[in-house]
Design a protein around this motif. Structure first.
Motif, short mmCIF file in Angstrom:
data_model
loop_
_atom_site.label_atom_id
_atom_site.label_comp_id
_atom_site.label_asym_id
_atom_site.label_seq_id
_atom_site.Cartn_x
_atom_site.Cartn_y
_atom_site.Cartn_z
N ASP A 54 39.02 39.32 38.54
CA ASP A 54 40.36 39.45 38.11
C ASP A 54 40.95 37.81 37.95
O ASP A 54 41.66 37.77 38.88
CB ASP A 54 41.08 40.20 38.85
N LEU A 55 40.47 37.49 36.90
CA LEU A 55 41.00 35.85 36.78
C LEU A 55 42.37 35.59 36.24
O LEU A 55 42.78 34.59 36.46
CB LEU A 55 39.97 35.23 35.77
N PHE A 56 43.08 36.65 35.88
CA PHE A 56 44.12 36.38 34.95
C PHE A 56 45.07 37.50 35.62
O PHE A 56 46.30 37.56 34.77
CB PHE A 56 44.00 36.75 33.33
N LEU A 71 36.00 36.56 29.81
CA LEU A 71 37.36 37.01 29.89
C LEU A 71 38.67 36.39 29.28
O LEU A 71 39.44 37.01 29.05
CB LEU A 71 37.53 37.08 31.41
N LYS A 72 38.42 34.99 29.23
CA LYS A 72 39.59 34.29 28.73
C LYS A 72 39.81 34.43 27.14
O LYS A 72 40.75 33.90 26.76
CB LYS A 72 39.41 32.77 29.20
N ARG A 73 38.72 35.01 26.38
CA ARG A 73 38.86 35.35 24.99
C ARG A 73 39.48 36.68 24.74
O ARG A 73 39.99 36.88 23.81
CB ARG A 73 37.47 35.11 24.42
N ARG A 74 39.88 37.37 25.85
CA ARG A 74 40.33 38.85 25.50
C ARG A 74 41.95 38.85 25.40
O ARG A 74 42.46 37.88 25.55
CB ARG A 74 39.86 39.66 26.72
N THR A 80 45.73 40.61 29.82
CA THR A 80 45.31 40.54 31.11
C THR A 80 44.96 41.85 31.53
O THR A 80 43.92 41.88 32.41
CB THR A 80 46.50 40.16 32.03
N ILE A 81 45.47 42.88 31.41
CA ILE A 81 45.27 44.44 31.64
C ILE A 81 43.69 44.72 31.15
O ILE A 81 42.88 45.52 31.95
CB ILE A 81 46.09 45.48 31.30
N ASN A 82 43.24 44.11 30.26
CA ASN A 82 42.02 44.34 29.43
C ASN A 82 41.15 43.15 29.88
O ASN A 82 40.11 43.29 29.35
CB ASN A 82 42.15 44.31 28.00
N ALA A 83 41.35 42.39 30.62
CA ALA A 83 40.39 41.07 31.33
C ALA A 83 40.13 41.32 32.56
O ALA A 83 39.91 40.36 33.38
CB ALA A 83 41.25 39.95 30.97
#
Length: 536
Positions: free
Chosen positions: A159-161, A139-142, A145-148
């Motif tokens: 939803d980490l971000f 997720l953190k490489r995406r 934020t709306i796509n993570a």
């Protein structure tokens, strides 16, 4: 979980197609984690219908391919296309072809292992791809934020971000440091603008500042990838805002610098906007009308040649007298003199520019040819009180019957881009004249038999009598279209052939008069339809 999204969460699982759930269930049944991720989760949370379904998992590509009947493994990034068959008895097979989203026989779901990505030397692709066992790493490489945001088969959201928060506040924000994200893949700067246009979102301050700072990196991206994102911006509901953002962010100068020539290039006369603003308004009208890509691009480019052809002339000066091309130079003139600009040949220059731009961005030749043609011909509009039907037919011949209405749409965009009425009398008059020119004429050609048939099959000799017979037959079928059959008309020809010249000529003349009356009625209807008067 935020309250505004909570009601949607309850229905998220119900909105996931059974074929997609089959993939996640199979992975989980084999002991792996499986999450829907990216755009499909974003769309579900926004109440939109996802176009594509992406799954991420801690299973490796070889493990994924072993669980499904038909897969395609695209080795570069570890993405496996899982084909869910709409038929039965599909054998287990794996190929190394590229992953595609749709086929007639399968629904394709993309499954990708959790990934850690290394350095991006070319600002486009990771130098290497490493698989991970941790969802957070993926997720953190995406990009944003709306796509993570991820969701599992039970509806649990990860939803980490704060992607859900940004969906609620309608904000485009990168995951983590924006400089790092854009240095990884510079195309993400265009994607930020595209998402803002598609969803009516704003771009966060930090993300905006980073795009402005890194805008030159877009030069490292292939023209094809830039074109694909640009098309999505143009085809969004607010392309004018998208183009304005591209300019503000410093991206436009690296993609279509020709458009920036129109900024502060005043036009005067009937124009209240400079060329740049005018083109944006014209483009937006095409979008408001939901017109095709070529019409939108033609609206955007139709006056792009004006800055290069602008000349300053004094009011009251002899016709054709100009004082030079304007390129930011100060032209001496009396303080009391009024300015007037001319743009002779701007449609020719603009058509060439549009062609070069589209060729540079690798648009298909068919689209390039049409846009070039529409830009080149958009100035055909003249005084409808003087123009003839034959002149209208000539413009139709030049652009093609299939493109004439696209040309009229570009003309409408031009007018609305000047903040004028959408369809004034002059434009409506053109609509009527075009329909009149395109309309199939009432003629003996509509008959099921012709002179050649009458000679070969019915023994009628060529000459005036044949013409009278054909006109008499036309009157018959105009009154009763169901009689337009080879059998009926053949019998009628035999009866008419028995008449003396005088009587046959009278019937023929009556048929000709009938045709002319109907022609007049049809044309009158067209003019009434468009609210214009018929000239005598």
């Amino acid at each position: 979980m935020h309250n505004k999204v909570e009601p949607l969460k309850k229905n998220l699982i119900e909105k996931i197609p059974k074929e997609v759930s089959c993939v996640t269930d199979t992975l989980e049944g084999a002991g792996f984690e499986a999450y829907l991720v990216g755009g499909c989760v974003r769309d579900l949370l926004m109440g939109r219908e996802p176009k594509d379904w992406d799954i991420t998992t801690n299973a490796k590509p070889e493990q994924i391919t072993g669980l499904f009947e038909k897969t395609v493994y695209e080795n570069t990034f570890g993405t496996v296309g899982v084909y869910i068959s709409t038929q039965t008895n599909v054998s287990r097979e794996t190929t190394n072809d590229s992953v595609t989203r749709e086929t007639p026989e399968y629904l394709v779901v993309e499954v990708t292992p959790y990934r850690l990505e290394a350095k991006y030397t070319d600002f486009r692709h990771p130098d290497e791809v490493k698989f991970s066992d941790n969802l957070k790493d993926d997720l953190k490489r995406r990009d944003f934020t709306i796509n993570a945001v991820a969701i599992d088969s039970k509806g649990h959201l990860v939803d980490l971000f704060d992607g859900i928060k940004d969906i609620e506040s309608k904000t485009i924000r990168t995951v983590g440091n924006p400089d790092e994200r854009f240095n990884e893949d510079a195309l993400r700067m265009l994607r930020a603008v595209r998402f803002a246009c598609q969803f009516y979102f704003s771009v966060s301050y930090e993300t905006t500042e980073s795009i402005i700072k890194n805008s030159e990196l877009i030069k490292n991206i292939s023209e094809e990838r830039i074109r694909d994102e640009l098309e999505k911006i143009i085809m969004s509901k607010s392309p004018s805002a998208g183009l304005a953002m591209l300019q503000k962010f410093g991206l436009l100068k690296n993609i279509i610098p020709e458009l920036e020539e129109g900024m502060r290039c005043e036009q005067l006369g009937e124009h209240i906007y400079d060329v740049w603003e005018h083109l944006l308004h014209a483009l937006q009208h095409a979008a408001d009308k939901n017109w095709q890509m070529e019409t939108r691009l033609s609206a955007l480019f139709h006056d792009i040649g004006k800055p290069r052809t602008r000349r300053l002339a004094e009011l009251g000066a002899p016709q054709g007298k100009t004082l030079g091309i304007q390129k930011g130079l100060a032209f001496p003139r009396p303080a009391s003199a009024k300015k007037k600009y001319t743009f002779y040949g701007h449609e020719v220059v603009g058509a060439r520019m549009a062609k070069k731009i589209m060729e540079r961005l690798k648009f298909p030749k068919k689209e390039i040819d049409l846009v070039e043609k529409l830009v080149r011909k958009h100035m055909f509009f003249s005084d409808t009180e003087l123009i003839t039907l034959s002149a209208v037919r000539r413009i139709i011949a030049k652009v093609g019957k299939e493109n004439i209405w696209a040309l009229m749409n570009v003309r409408e965009c031009d007018r609305v881009g000047m903040k004028k009425k959408e369809a004034p009398y002059r434009l409506r008059k053109y609509f009527a004249m075009i329909e009149e020119a395109l309309r199939d004429p009432i003629s003996v050609g509509q008959l099921k038999i012709n002179g050649e048939f009458m000679i070969k099959e019915l023994g009628i000799k060529p000459g005036p009598r044949m013409g009278w017979i054909l006109n008499a037959l036309l009157e018959e079928v105009l009154d009763a279209p169901e009689k337009n059959t080879v059998e009926h008309l053949s019998q009628l020809v035999k009866s008419l052939e028995a008449l003396p010249d005088g009587a046959l000529k009278a019937l023929g003349d009556r048929g000709k008069e009938k045709k002319e009356e109907l022609e007049e009625e049809e044309v009158a209807k067209l003019h009434e339809k468009h609210g214009v008067r018929k000239e005598n």
